[in-house]
Design a protein around this motif. Structure first.
Motif, PDB file in Angstrom:
ATOM      1  N   THR A   1       0.967  -1.107  -0.010  1.00 46.53           N
ATOM      2  CA  THR A   1       0.040   0.041  -0.068  1.00 46.53           C
ATOM      3  C   THR A   1       0.917   1.262  -0.121  1.00 46.53           C
ATOM      4  OG1 THR A   1       0.094   0.076   2.376  1.00 46.53           O
ATOM      5  CG2 THR A   1      -1.935  -1.151   1.171  1.00 46.53           C
ATOM      6  N   GLU A   2       0.348   2.408  -0.510  1.00 46.99           N
ATOM      7  CA  GLU A   2       0.995   3.790  -0.522  1.00 46.99           C
ATOM      8  C   GLU A   2       1.321   4.111   0.775  1.00 46.99           C
ATOM      9  OE1 GLU A   2       2.899   6.755  -2.171  1.00 46.99           O
ATOM     10  OE2 GLU A   2       2.018   4.947  -3.258  1.00 46.99           O
ATOM     11  N   SER A   3       0.676   3.655   1.995  1.00 45.83           N
ATOM     12  CA  SER A   3       0.819   4.177   3.399  1.00 45.83           C
ATOM     13  C   SER A   3       1.859   3.524   3.695  1.00 45.83           C
ATOM     14  CB  SER A   3      -0.322   4.121   4.187  1.00 45.83           C
ATOM     15  OG  SER A   3      -0.616   2.767   4.267  1.00 45.83           O
ATOM     16  N   GLY A   4       2.393   2.314   3.364  1.00 44.74           N
ATOM     17  CA  GLY A   4       3.649   1.608   3.883  1.00 44.74           C
ATOM     18  C   GLY A   4       3.092   0.265   4.896  1.00 44.74           C
ATOM     19  N   LYS A   5       1.905   0.219   5.006  1.00 46.28           N
ATOM     20  CA  LYS A   5       1.491  -0.524   6.098  1.00 46.28           C
ATOM     21  C   LYS A   5       2.094  -2.193   5.947  1.00 46.28           C
ATOM     22  CE  LYS A   5      -0.897   2.244   8.162  1.00 46.28           C
ATOM     23  NZ  LYS A   5      -0.544   3.041   9.320  1.00 46.28           N
ATOM     24  N   ASN A   6       2.449  -2.373   4.792  1.00 42.81           N
ATOM     25  CA  ASN A   6       2.858  -3.575   4.225  1.00 42.81           C
ATOM     26  C   ASN A   6       4.234  -3.779   4.052  1.00 42.81           C
ATOM     27  OD1 ASN A   6       0.429  -4.968   4.228  1.00 42.81           O
ATOM     28  ND2 ASN A   6      -0.046  -4.729   2.157  1.00 42.81           N
ATOM     29  N   GLY A   7       5.087  -2.501   4.063  1.00 47.41           N
ATOM     30  CA  GLY A   7       6.470  -2.092   3.871  1.00 47.41           C
ATOM     31  C   GLY A   7       7.111  -2.631   5.069  1.00 47.41           C
ATOM     32  N   PRO A   8       8.534  -2.188   5.132  1.00 46.54           N
ATOM     33  CA  PRO A   8       9.347  -2.373   6.330  1.00 46.54           C
ATOM     34  C   PRO A   8       9.058  -1.620   7.402  1.00 46.54           C
ATOM     35  CG  PRO A   8      10.330  -1.210   4.678  1.00 46.54           C
ATOM     36  CD  PRO A   8       9.227  -1.372   3.979  1.00 46.54           C
ATOM     37  N   SER A   9       9.397  -1.954   8.563  1.00 44.22           N
ATOM     38  CA  SER A   9       9.045  -1.067   9.750  1.00 44.22           C
ATOM     39  C   SER A   9       9.993   0.264   9.660  1.00 44.22           C
ATOM     40  CB  SER A   9       9.083  -1.621  11.146  1.00 44.22           C
ATOM     41  OG  SER A   9      10.557  -1.836  11.235  1.00 44.22           O
TER      42      SER A   9
ATOM     43  N   LEU B   1      13.103   9.141  10.805  1.00 50.87           N
ATOM     44  CA  LEU B   1      12.294  10.338  10.555  1.00 50.87           C
ATOM     45  C   LEU B   1      11.540  10.229   8.871  1.00 50.87           C
ATOM     46  CD1 LEU B   1      13.973  13.235  12.407  1.00 50.87           C
ATOM     47  CD2 LEU B   1      11.910  12.267  12.868  1.00 50.87           C
ATOM     48  N   VAL B   2      12.361   9.844   8.002  1.00 48.11           N
ATOM     49  CA  VAL B   2      11.784   9.755   6.619  1.00 48.11           C
ATOM     50  C   VAL B   2      10.919   8.702   6.686  1.00 48.11           C
ATOM     51  CG1 VAL B   2      12.501   9.167   4.275  1.00 48.11           C
ATOM     52  CG2 VAL B   2      14.029  10.848   5.329  1.00 48.11           C
ATOM     53  N   ALA B   3      11.031   7.694   7.093  1.00 47.32           N
ATOM     54  CA  ALA B   3      10.100   6.563   7.404  1.00 47.32           C
ATOM     55  C   ALA B   3       8.907   6.810   7.885  1.00 47.32           C
ATOM     56  CB  ALA B   3      10.799   5.307   7.874  1.00 47.32           C
ATOM     57  N   GLN B   4       8.851   7.625   9.100  1.00 41.87           N
ATOM     58  CA  GLN B   4       7.636   8.207   9.701  1.00 41.87           C
ATOM     59  C   GLN B   4       6.822   8.986   8.958  1.00 41.87           C
ATOM     60  OE1 GLN B   4       6.522   7.288  12.887  1.00 41.87           O
ATOM     61  NE2 GLN B   4       7.679   5.546  12.392  1.00 41.87           N
ATOM     62  N   GLN B   5       7.571   9.896   8.062  1.00 37.21           N
ATOM     63  CA  GLN B   5       6.940  10.755   7.108  1.00 37.21           C
ATOM     64  C   GLN B   5       6.334  10.045   6.101  1.00 37.21           C
ATOM     65  OE1 GLN B   5      10.084  13.484   5.479  1.00 37.21           O
ATOM     66  NE2 GLN B   5      10.076  14.939   7.433  1.00 37.21           N
ATOM     67  N   PHE B   6       6.757   9.277   5.422  1.00 34.30           N
ATOM     68  CA  PHE B   6       6.279   8.188   4.702  1.00 34.30           C
ATOM     69  C   PHE B   6       5.035   7.558   5.019  1.00 34.30           C
ATOM     70  CE2 PHE B   6       5.501   4.014   2.500  1.00 34.30           C
ATOM     71  CZ  PHE B   6       5.244   4.760   1.216  1.00 34.30           C
ATOM     72  N   ARG B   7       5.311   6.954   6.381  1.00 34.61           N
ATOM     73  CA  ARG B   7       4.015   6.207   7.057  1.00 34.61           C
ATOM     74  C   ARG B   7       2.789   7.152   7.316  1.00 34.61           C
ATOM     75  NH1 ARG B   7       4.009   0.935   8.690  1.00 34.61           N
ATOM     76  NH2 ARG B   7       5.856   0.817   8.043  1.00 34.61           N
ATOM     77  N   HIS B   8       3.104   8.114   7.902  1.00 32.72           N
ATOM     78  CA  HIS B   8       1.949   8.983   8.128  1.00 32.72           C
ATOM     79  C   HIS B   8       1.677  10.046   7.247  1.00 32.72           C
ATOM     80  CE1 HIS B   8       2.109   7.022  11.978  1.00 32.72           C
ATOM     81  NE2 HIS B   8       3.359   7.191  12.126  1.00 32.72           N
ATOM     82  N   LYS B   9       2.214  10.093   6.140  1.00 24.96           N
ATOM     83  CA  LYS B   9       1.691  10.837   4.830  1.00 24.96           C
ATOM     84  C   LYS B   9       2.151  12.221   5.372  1.00 24.96           C
ATOM     85  CE  LYS B   9      -1.209   7.791   2.666  1.00 24.96           C
ATOM     86  NZ  LYS B   9      -2.753   7.273   2.237  1.00 24.96           N
ATOM     87  N   ALA B  10       3.115  12.627   6.145  1.00 21.93           N
ATOM     88  CA  ALA B  10       3.217  13.787   6.644  1.00 21.93           C
ATOM     89  C   ALA B  10       3.753  14.852   5.358  1.00 21.93           C
ATOM     90  CB  ALA B  10       4.383  13.852   7.692  1.00 21.93           C
ATOM     91  N   GLU B  11       3.153  16.199   5.453  1.00 18.88           N
ATOM     92  CA  GLU B  11       3.681  16.939   4.449  1.00 18.88           C
ATOM     93  C   GLU B  11       3.615  18.301   5.033  1.00 18.88           C
ATOM     94  OE1 GLU B  11      -0.526  17.581   2.047  1.00 18.88           O
ATOM     95  OE2 GLU B  11       0.620  15.927   1.468  1.00 18.88           O
ATOM     96  N   GLU B  12       3.961  19.262   4.246  1.00 19.83           N
ATOM     97  CA  GLU B  12       4.006  20.702   4.706  1.00 19.83           C
ATOM     98  C   GLU B  12       2.726  21.188   4.763  1.00 19.83           C
ATOM     99  OE1 GLU B  12       5.787  24.777   3.122  1.00 19.83           O
ATOM    100  OE2 GLU B  12       6.872  23.312   2.517  1.00 19.83           O
ATOM    101  N   GLY B  13       2.338  22.097   5.778  1.00 16.15           N
ATOM    102  CA  GLY B  13       1.219  22.582   6.082  1.00 16.15           C
ATOM    103  C   GLY B  13       0.529  23.611   5.083  1.00 16.15           C
ATOM    104  N   ARG B  14      -0.638  23.763   4.965  1.00 17.25           N
ATOM    105  CA  ARG B  14      -0.998  24.680   3.691  1.00 17.25           C
ATOM    106  C   ARG B  14      -2.259  25.584   4.275  1.00 17.25           C
ATOM    107  NH1 ARG B  14      -1.429  19.843  -0.059  1.00 17.25           N
ATOM    108  NH2 ARG B  14       0.755  19.579  -0.310  1.00 17.25           N
ATOM    109  N   LEU B  15      -2.291  26.688   3.909  1.00 18.93           N
ATOM    110  CA  LEU B  15      -3.601  27.441   4.458  1.00 18.93           C
ATOM    111  C   LEU B  15      -4.602  27.178   3.507  1.00 18.93           C
ATOM    112  CD1 LEU B  15      -1.712  30.831   5.390  1.00 18.93           C
ATOM    113  CD2 LEU B  15      -2.645  29.048   6.780  1.00 18.93           C
ATOM    114  N   GLU B  16      -5.716  27.159   4.003  1.00 17.00           N
ATOM    115  CA  GLU B  16      -7.032  26.900   3.143  1.00 17.00           C
ATOM    116  C   GLU B  16      -7.454  28.312   2.731  1.00 17.00           C
ATOM    117  OE1 GLU B  16     -10.122  24.470   4.678  1.00 17.00           O
ATOM    118  OE2 GLU B  16      -8.550  22.680   5.634  1.00 17.00           O
ATOM    119  N   LYS B  17      -7.881  28.342   1.617  1.00 14.22           N
ATOM    120  CA  LYS B  17      -8.436  29.713   0.946  1.00 14.22           C
ATOM    121  C   LYS B  17      -9.867  29.669   0.767  1.00 14.22           C
ATOM    122  CE  LYS B  17      -4.127  30.625  -1.624  1.00 14.22           C
ATOM    123  NZ  LYS B  17      -3.560  31.155  -2.796  1.00 14.22           N
TER     124      LYS B  17
END
Length: 124
Positions: A2-10, A108-124
């Motif tokens: 899966t794209e979230s990495g649930k089946n990938g490595p820890s 930290l890179v693996a955690q960003q991938f697993r949790h789909k972390a991205e830069e915050g954006r302001l809603e318009k």
């Protein structure tokens, strides 16, 4: 996988092996700390990854706690001359900081991938 990495490595496996957070087979790094542009096996683009100063902050806290605790213990237990402190703590400090930087950055890179972390954006 899966794209979230649930089946990938820890995240720990990614940190210790320096492997791709999605497939676990490709390399995460192209140098000592430079991330590869993408995984050569599954094609995951690593441009999402920005560990910033996170690994350095964790290392300062971890290594600082260990080194300062040991320095104080040795000083108050044996009171050695200053050159003994230099011989003991300079190599240990270098070993801890250099030895931890790559695994912590990978984690930290693996955690960003697993949790789909991205830069915050302001809603318009």
């Amino acid at each position: 996988m899966t794209e979230s990495g649930k089946n990938g490595p820890s995240s720990i496996e990614v940190a210790l092996k320096g492997c791709c957070p999605r497939c676990g087979k490709g390399r995460l790094y192209k140098g000592f700390l430079d991330l590869a542009p993408e995984c050569e096996v599954c094609g995951l683009d690593y441009s999402f990854a920005d560990s910033g100063d996170g690994p350095a902050v964790f290392i300062m806290m971890i290594a600082g706690f260990i080194i300062v605790g040991l320095v104080l213990w040795v000083e108050f237990t044996w009171s050695p001359p200053y050159w003994v402190h230099a011989v003991l703590w300079i190599p240990l400090t270098l070993a801890l900081t250099v030895g931890l930087i790559r695994p912590l950055k990978g984690w930290l890179v693996a955690q960003q991938f697993r949790h789909k972390a991205e830069e915050g954006r302001l809603e318009k």
